[in-house]
Design an enzyme around this catalytic site. Structure first.
Site, PDB file in Angstrom:
ATOM      1  CG  ASP A  12      -1.957   1.258   1.147  1.00 46.39           C
ATOM      2  OD1 ASP A  12      -2.174   1.563   0.222  1.00 46.39           O
ATOM      3  OD2 ASP A  12      -2.549   1.414   2.197  1.00 46.39           O
ATOM      4  CG  HIS A  29       0.645   2.352  -9.605  1.00 46.46           C
ATOM      5  ND1 HIS A  29       0.289   2.223  -8.208  1.00 46.46           N
ATOM      6  CD2 HIS A  29      -0.908   3.510  -9.500  1.00 46.46           C
ATOM      7  CE1 HIS A  29      -0.807   2.585  -8.301  1.00 46.46           C
ATOM      8  NE2 HIS A  29      -0.980   3.491  -8.880  1.00 46.46           N
ATOM      9  CG  LEU A 123       9.250 -16.952  -3.009  1.00 43.10           C
ATOM     10  CD1 LEU A 123       9.243 -17.107  -1.918  1.00 43.10           C
ATOM     11  CD2 LEU A 123      10.009 -15.234  -3.680  1.00 43.10           C
TER      12      LEU A 123
HETATM   13  C1  FPP Z   1      -1.184   0.651  -3.706  1.00 40.00           C
HETATM   14  O1  FPP Z   1      -0.973   1.774  -3.677  1.00 40.00           O
HETATM   15  C2  FPP Z   1      -0.384  -0.728  -4.336  1.00 40.00           C
HETATM   16  C3  FPP Z   1      -1.563  -0.457  -5.320  1.00 40.00           C
HETATM   17  C4  FPP Z   1      -3.077  -0.368  -5.942  1.00 40.00           C
HETATM   18  C5  FPP Z   1      -1.073  -1.770  -6.559  1.00 40.00           C
HETATM   19  C6  FPP Z   1      -0.056  -2.424  -6.219  1.00 40.00           C
HETATM   20  C7  FPP Z   1       1.067  -2.355  -7.506  1.00 40.00           C
HETATM   21  C8  FPP Z   1       1.621  -2.274  -7.396  1.00 40.00           C
HETATM   22  C9  FPP Z   1       2.945  -2.466  -6.446  1.00 40.00           C
HETATM   23  C10 FPP Z   1       2.472  -2.323  -8.700  1.00 40.00           C
HETATM   24  C11 FPP Z   1       2.823  -3.271  -9.568  1.00 40.00           C
HETATM   25  C12 FPP Z   1       2.653  -4.131  -8.995  1.00 40.00           C
HETATM   26  C13 FPP Z   1       2.854  -5.918 -10.677  1.00 40.00           C
HETATM   27  C14 FPP Z   1       2.615  -6.679 -10.181  1.00 40.00           C
HETATM   28  C15 FPP Z   1       3.839  -5.212 -11.622  1.00 40.00           C
HETATM   29  P1  FPP Z   1      -1.874   2.386  -3.736  1.00 40.00           P
HETATM   30  O2  FPP Z   1      -2.242   2.922  -4.992  1.00 40.00           O
HETATM   31  O3  FPP Z   1      -3.675   2.965  -3.129  1.00 40.00           O
HETATM   32  O4  FPP Z   1      -1.486   3.981  -3.011  1.00 40.00           O
HETATM   33  P2  FPP Z   1      -2.294   5.182  -1.770  1.00 40.00           P
HETATM   34  O5  FPP Z   1      -2.952   4.078  -0.903  1.00 40.00           O
HETATM   35  O6  FPP Z   1      -0.999   5.968  -1.659  1.00 40.00           O
HETATM   36  O7  FPP Z   1      -3.444   6.152  -2.795  1.00 40.00           O
END
Ligand code: FPP
Length: 238
Positions: A12, A29, A123
């Site tokens: 997150d 991201h 893994l």
């Molecule tokens: C949370 O940050 C993350 C996500 C919604 C998606 C997770 C994605 C990644 C870690 C990037 C790439 C992954 C892969 C598998 C290529 P948020 O946008 O919810 O953050 P915020 O809560 O600060 O808005």
């Protein structure tokens, strides 16, 4: 050394990390994707056997179309380019969630990498895509109910093993450690059944800041925990 066999992570804070430094959310991201690679490597290094990452929730489809489309492109790019390295590291790729919600080309790539890495012995890296724990449990109930209706299963023989066997995670043991980044004290519909006895570790770091050093801290914190699985606590000496 007491290394958790299965680590699950709620990644997150990509958006907040980016906003904090006046970057577009999507940049968060992108950097988050780099951390995914780093943490897979770190987990392998520690001898963790299963790593399960919450990459995209069922609820995430409600984000602005542009952000969803960027995340799908990032995922597609990740599957095309990063998984080759993962294969070389003997990692077994796996995916859980409502995979049929994903664009067809991504579904094909996921199926390809599951097949390509299925004989790897290192893994197990499981990615949760379009995942919702409540939906997973609901679908398990539907499958079990069908088996009962068809006369293949008796209601009184349904136990925890039956439920486990009908979840997306049927092949995985329960997580020992659940990590959540960016300080939120929530489970956000992630592996609700499976984490019944997991140790929780919440860090204030945003996911793009969650480096291998931060992962090491989470493992150290786990090693200090005393797991009881519902048994009585011993008296403290103080
Ligand atoms: C949370 O940050 C993350 C996500 C919604 C998606 C997770 C994605 C990644 C870690 C990037 C790439 C992954 C892969 C598998 C290529 P948020 O946008 O919810 O953050 P915020 O809560 O600060 O808005």
């Amino acid at each position: 050394m007491n290394i958790p066999s299965h680590v699950a992570i709620i990644m997150d804070g990509n958006g907040r990390w980016a906003q904090k430094q006046n970057l577009p959310r999507i940049r968060g991201h992108e950097i988050g994707g780099e951390r995914v690679e780093e943490i897979i490597r770190a987990a392998s290094h520690y001898g963790v056997q299963y790593l399960t990452l919450y990459a995209f929730s069922k609820e995430n489809w409600q984000r602005p179309a542009q952000e969803v489309s960027f995340l799908m492109d990032l995922l597609s790019h990740y599957l095309d380019h990063k998984l080759k390295k993962i294969r070389e590291n003997n990692v077994r790729f796996n995916a859980i969630g409502k995979l049929t919600d994903l664009p067809g080309n991504i579904q094909k790539k996921i199926a390809y990498w599951i097949q390509e890495t299925k004989n790897n012995t290192g893994l197990w890296a499981t990615f949760a895509f379009s995942y919702s724990s409540r939906l997973e449990i609901t679908e398990a109930c539907q499958k079990i109910a069908s088996e009962v209706a068809e006369g293949k299963l008796k209601p009184e023989s349904i136990d925890e093993k039956t439920i486990n066997a009908h979840l997306y995670t049927a092949n995985l043991p329960d997580p020992d450690l659940l990590i959540r980044t960016s300080g939120e004290m929530r489970l956000s519909n992630f592996l609700l059944w499976q984490i019944s006895y997991a140790e929780l570790y919440v860090t204030e770091k945003y996911w793009p800041e969650f480096t291998q050093e931060e992962f090491a801290k989470a493992i150290e914190a786990y090693q200090k925990r005393e797991r009881r699985f519902g048994l009585a606590a011993p008296l403290r000496k103080d």
